[in-house]
Design a protein around this motif. Sequence first.
Motif, PDB file in Angstrom:
ATOM      1  N   ALA A  42      29.311  42.361  43.421  1.00  0.00           N
ATOM      2  CA  ALA A  42      29.361  43.887  43.228  1.00  0.00           C
ATOM      3  C   ALA A  42      28.233  44.641  43.749  1.00  0.00           C
ATOM      4  CB  ALA A  42      29.267  44.028  41.876  1.00  0.00           C
ATOM      5  N   GLY A  76      25.392  43.354  45.249  1.00  0.00           N
ATOM      6  CA  GLY A  76      24.877  42.563  46.564  1.00  0.00           C
ATOM      7  C   GLY A  76      25.807  44.192  48.038  1.00  0.00           C
ATOM      8  N   GLU A  99      29.499  32.488  47.909  1.00  0.00           N
ATOM      9  CA  GLU A  99      31.037  32.394  48.081  1.00  0.00           C
ATOM     10  C   GLU A  99      31.776  31.899  49.312  1.00  0.00           C
ATOM     11  OE1 GLU A  99      33.295  34.727  45.016  1.00  0.00           O
ATOM     12  OE2 GLU A  99      30.414  36.402  45.787  1.00  0.00           O
ATOM     13  N   LEU A 147      40.923  40.349  40.438  1.00  0.00           N
ATOM     14  CA  LEU A 147      41.193  38.545  40.392  1.00  0.00           C
ATOM     15  C   LEU A 147      41.627  38.177  39.324  1.00  0.00           C
ATOM     16  CD1 LEU A 147      38.636  37.381  42.027  1.00  0.00           C
ATOM     17  CD2 LEU A 147      40.510  38.141  43.633  1.00  0.00           C
ATOM     18  N   ALA A 151      20.962  39.521  43.335  1.00  0.00           N
ATOM     19  CA  ALA A 151      21.981  39.912  43.077  1.00  0.00           C
ATOM     20  C   ALA A 151      22.939  38.933  42.905  1.00  0.00           C
ATOM     21  CB  ALA A 151      22.476  41.417  43.667  1.00  0.00           C
ATOM     22  N   ILE A 182      38.596  38.145  30.636  1.00  0.00           N
ATOM     23  CA  ILE A 182      39.150  37.670  31.671  1.00  0.00           C
ATOM     24  C   ILE A 182      40.296  36.313  30.914  1.00  0.00           C
ATOM     25  CG2 ILE A 182      38.106  35.620  33.549  1.00  0.00           C
ATOM     26  CD1 ILE A 182      35.563  36.908  33.868  1.00  0.00           C
ATOM     27  N   GLU A 220      42.804  38.627  29.984  1.00  0.00           N
ATOM     28  CA  GLU A 220      43.292  39.246  31.491  1.00  0.00           C
ATOM     29  C   GLU A 220      44.148  38.670  32.365  1.00  0.00           C
ATOM     30  OE1 GLU A 220      40.382  43.234  32.421  1.00  0.00           O
ATOM     31  OE2 GLU A 220      40.370  41.602  33.488  1.00  0.00           O
TER      32      GLU A 220
HETATM   33  C1  LIG Z   1      38.438  38.188  37.831  1.00  0.00           C
HETATM   34  C2  LIG Z   1      36.746  38.930  36.878  1.00  0.00           C
HETATM   35  C3  LIG Z   1      37.424  39.973  36.257  1.00  0.00           C
HETATM   36  C4  LIG Z   1      36.180  41.118  35.730  1.00  0.00           C
HETATM   37  N1  LIG Z   1      37.095  42.580  35.214  1.00  0.00           N
HETATM   38  C5  LIG Z   1      36.401  43.293  34.839  1.00  0.00           C
HETATM   39  C6  LIG Z   1      36.396  44.562  35.128  1.00  0.00           C
HETATM   40  O1  LIG Z   1      37.606  45.123  35.026  1.00  0.00           O
HETATM   41  N2  LIG Z   1      35.533  45.518  34.688  1.00  0.00           N
HETATM   42  C7  LIG Z   1      34.571  45.039  34.681  1.00  0.00           C
HETATM   43  O2  LIG Z   1      33.945  45.708  34.573  1.00  0.00           O
HETATM   44  N3  LIG Z   1      33.725  44.380  34.969  1.00  0.00           N
HETATM   45  C8  LIG Z   1      34.342  43.204  35.221  1.00  0.00           C
HETATM   46  N4  LIG Z   1      34.534  41.926  35.411  1.00  0.00           N
HETATM   47  C9  LIG Z   1      33.273  41.669  35.827  1.00  0.00           C
HETATM   48  C10 LIG Z   1      32.453  42.012  37.068  1.00  0.00           C
HETATM   49  O3  LIG Z   1      32.789  41.589  38.063  1.00  0.00           O
HETATM   50  C11 LIG Z   1      30.917  41.640  37.545  1.00  0.00           C
HETATM   51  O4  LIG Z   1      29.651  42.486  36.198  1.00  0.00           O
HETATM   52  C12 LIG Z   1      29.955  41.692  38.610  1.00  0.00           C
HETATM   53  O5  LIG Z   1      31.337  41.243  39.454  1.00  0.00           O
HETATM   54  C13 LIG Z   1      28.799  42.014  39.111  1.00  0.00           C
HETATM   55  O6  LIG Z   1      28.299  41.947  39.539  1.00  0.00           O
HETATM   56  P1  LIG Z   1      27.452  41.130  40.999  1.00  0.00           P
HETATM   57  O7  LIG Z   1      26.860  41.763  41.850  1.00  0.00           O
HETATM   58  O8  LIG Z   1      25.916  40.781  39.588  1.00  0.00           O
HETATM   59  O9  LIG Z   1      27.742  39.866  40.206  1.00  0.00           O
HETATM   60  P2  LIG Z   1      28.873  39.064  41.114  1.00  0.00           P
HETATM   61  O10 LIG Z   1      29.588  39.853  41.338  1.00  0.00           O
HETATM   62  O11 LIG Z   1      29.325  37.657  40.372  1.00  0.00           O
HETATM   63  O12 LIG Z   1      27.888  38.825  42.658  1.00  0.00           O
HETATM   64  C14 LIG Z   1      27.109  36.978  42.711  1.00  0.00           C
HETATM   65  C15 LIG Z   1      26.888  37.267  44.359  1.00  0.00           C
HETATM   66  O13 LIG Z   1      25.702  36.380  43.813  1.00  0.00           O
HETATM   67  C16 LIG Z   1      25.963  34.925  44.466  1.00  0.00           C
HETATM   68  N5  LIG Z   1      25.011  34.283  44.824  1.00  0.00           N
HETATM   69  C17 LIG Z   1      25.181  33.330  43.041  1.00  0.00           C
HETATM   70  N6  LIG Z   1      23.860  32.405  43.666  1.00  0.00           N
HETATM   71  C18 LIG Z   1      23.564  32.307  44.473  1.00  0.00           C
HETATM   72  C19 LIG Z   1      22.191  31.437  45.060  1.00  0.00           C
HETATM   73  N7  LIG Z   1      21.942  31.323  45.105  1.00  0.00           N
HETATM   74  N8  LIG Z   1      22.600  31.738  46.765  1.00  0.00           N
HETATM   75  C20 LIG Z   1      23.339  32.359  47.650  1.00  0.00           C
HETATM   76  N9  LIG Z   1      24.380  32.675  47.122  1.00  0.00           N
HETATM   77  C21 LIG Z   1      24.676  33.272  44.805  1.00  0.00           C
HETATM   78  C22 LIG Z   1      27.383  34.040  43.747  1.00  0.00           C
HETATM   79  O14 LIG Z   1      27.688  33.513  44.833  1.00  0.00           O
HETATM   80  C23 LIG Z   1      28.201  36.103  44.362  1.00  0.00           C
HETATM   81  O15 LIG Z   1      28.226  35.675  45.391  1.00  0.00           O
HETATM   82  C24 LIG Z   1      34.973  41.056  36.023  1.00  0.00           C
HETATM   83  C25 LIG Z   1      34.876  39.569  36.524  1.00  0.00           C
HETATM   84  C26 LIG Z   1      35.320  38.629  36.912  1.00  0.00           C
HETATM   85  C27 LIG Z   1      35.088  37.157  37.219  1.00  0.00           C
END
Ligand SMILES: Cc1cc2nc3c(=O)[nH]c(=O)nc-3n(C[C@H](O)[C@H](O)[C@H](O)COP(=O)(O)OP(=O)(O)OC[C@H]3O[C@@H](n4cnc5c(N)ncnc54)[C@H](O)[C@@H]3O)c2cc1C
Length: 513
Positions: free
Chosen positions: A141, A143, A165, A175, A236, A284, A287
């Motif tokens: 999200a 990134g 990913e 998802l 991120a 999660i 859901e």
């Molecule tokens: C199934 C599911 C349903 C959800 N539903 C909701 C909802 O309805 N409402 C809501 O508000 N929130 C929801 N969430 C929570 C929401 O998705 C997260 O808060 C959000 O995705 C966080 O964004 P982010 O960018 O911090 O991390 P993420 O979206 O998790 O992205 C992290 C990225 O970093 C990458 N990464 C990590 N470490 C490394 C590394 N060392 N090298 C390279 N890449 C790396 C991962 O591969 C991934 O691509 C849900 C989460 C899930 C799993």
Amino acid sequence: MGTAQSNPVSPDFAQGISIDDLSDGRMLEGHVGEESVLLVRRGNDFFAIGATCSHYGGPLAEGLVVEDTVRCPWHHACFSLRTGEALHAPALSPVACWRVERHDDSIFVRHKKELSEPSRASGAAPAAVSPARIVIVGGGAAGFAAAEKLRRERYQGSVVMLSGEEAPPVDRPNLSKDYLAGKALEDWIPLRPDSFYSENGIDLRLDTNVASINARAREVVLGDGTRVAYDRLLLATGAEPVRLSIPGANLPHVRMLRSLADCRAIIERSRTARRAVVLGASFIGLEAAAALRARDIDVRVVAPEKRPMERVLGSQMGDFVRALHEEHGVVFHLGETATGIEDKRVTLSGGGTLDADLVVVGIGVRPRIALAESAGLALDRGVIADACLETSAPGIFAAGDIARWPDPHSGDNIRVEHWVVAQRQGQTAALNMLGRREKFIAVPFFWSQHYDVPINYVGHAEKWDELTIDGDVMARDCLLRYKRNRRVLAVASIYRDVESLKAEVAIERPATT
Ligand SMILES: Cc1cc2nc3c(=O)[nH]c(=O)nc-3n(C[C@H](O)[C@H](O)[C@H](O)COP(=O)(O)OP(=O)(O)OC[C@H]3O[C@@H](n4cnc5c(N)ncnc54)[C@H](O)[C@@H]3O)c2cc1C
Ligand code: FES
């Protein structure tokens, strides 16, 4: 989703409407040709934009006008009435913007204005001193929103996005909802088509693990030893599911849910599964339980707490969520944990056993802070970021599930795991990597969906000393206010969308003035 439908009884704005039909501050939905259009009056100014939210098709006419913007009732995206631009995630694409003509006492809407798409080619970066190389670790999200924002801001330098990913950034919240239930189209899932990245000069490297950061040399080191230099870095890395550590946790029918690959693996299993056990009554987990019920699979939920979601939403909402799932046939085993898993059986702490040909583990997540830790960044149950989302290392920013930032509304340093917050932080971090000093002041928002019931939550209340309820939780028509020292810290609601938006505005105002 997101398709504008013209309503045959709605006014035809091309034919004109009388000014008297639209009082100050009001919205009116009508159409121009086949397209739904929202007309808004602010004093003597009239604005016309597409009436359907570009996120999941929310009806903007049922949202809230705030100054020269309109907010979507479903997940609180915000659009400019002047340009149609998506100002606040989760919407990332603009809605159409129409020219408004006034002749005497009538208003006509006939022609669409041109929209400007994000592109490196469409002009120079506005910042006086732009860094040459921006690296983003994470394809989720935060990134994605950062990369998209950089290009929307016409940043001309290099953007490298490194993601662990296999798939380009996806709509993760789906998802555990429609996609898992088999009700979403495949093309709902990618945040952008694959071609978006090359067309916008975003060097997206999938299946790429970042092993370490050398903050002094300003480079990240990949798992295969490759070095990628940066002038600004965004971390991120999100969160990862807590792993189960009981016998049988690694059996092939025991699955976690974070990535598209995880989700597809559960879907594959669910094609033949008759009985599923969900470990954890988290958002999660529940859901996922609802989605598996939609596939007509028998679902048991095992969790140690007395009530689902009580810690976040309180006992009334917890009882409601439980009753809602029971109504749909889910059986709860609360106050228990799983102690072992065999091929077709889960053993519980109380001694009982449950048959299961699929086990979904949703027992919480942990922020992925190993990289930040190895780089020597300041940590506190997450990566410490300042109000502009910069970490303790100058030039390195943090956003999303890993970031702990000073929230001006609660007055606390908080870290949350919400989709919309992660996206908005990614956008703010993008601006600050370009040299702006914008504070992150958005009020946290999340939603959760169980069957046909959406729960919306604005604000942040880890603890409260008073909980007031308007309406009736069990009747699915309610607004709950979580207060501390009489101050409203957060509001949860079911089918009270405008009130939820108003609560968001009320919480955000003191911090912006
Ligand atoms: C199934 C599911 C349903 C959800 N539903 C909701 C909802 O309805 N409402 C809501 O508000 N929130 C929801 N969430 C929570 C929401 O998705 C997260 O808060 C959000 O995705 C966080 O964004 P982010 O960018 O911090 O991390 P993420 O979206 O998790 O992205 C992290 C990225 O970093 C990458 N990464 C990590 N470490 C490394 C590394 N060392 N090298 C390279 N890449 C790396 C991962 O591969 C991934 O691509 C849900 C989460 C899930 C799993
Ligand atoms: S449908 Fe409008 S924000 Fe989701």
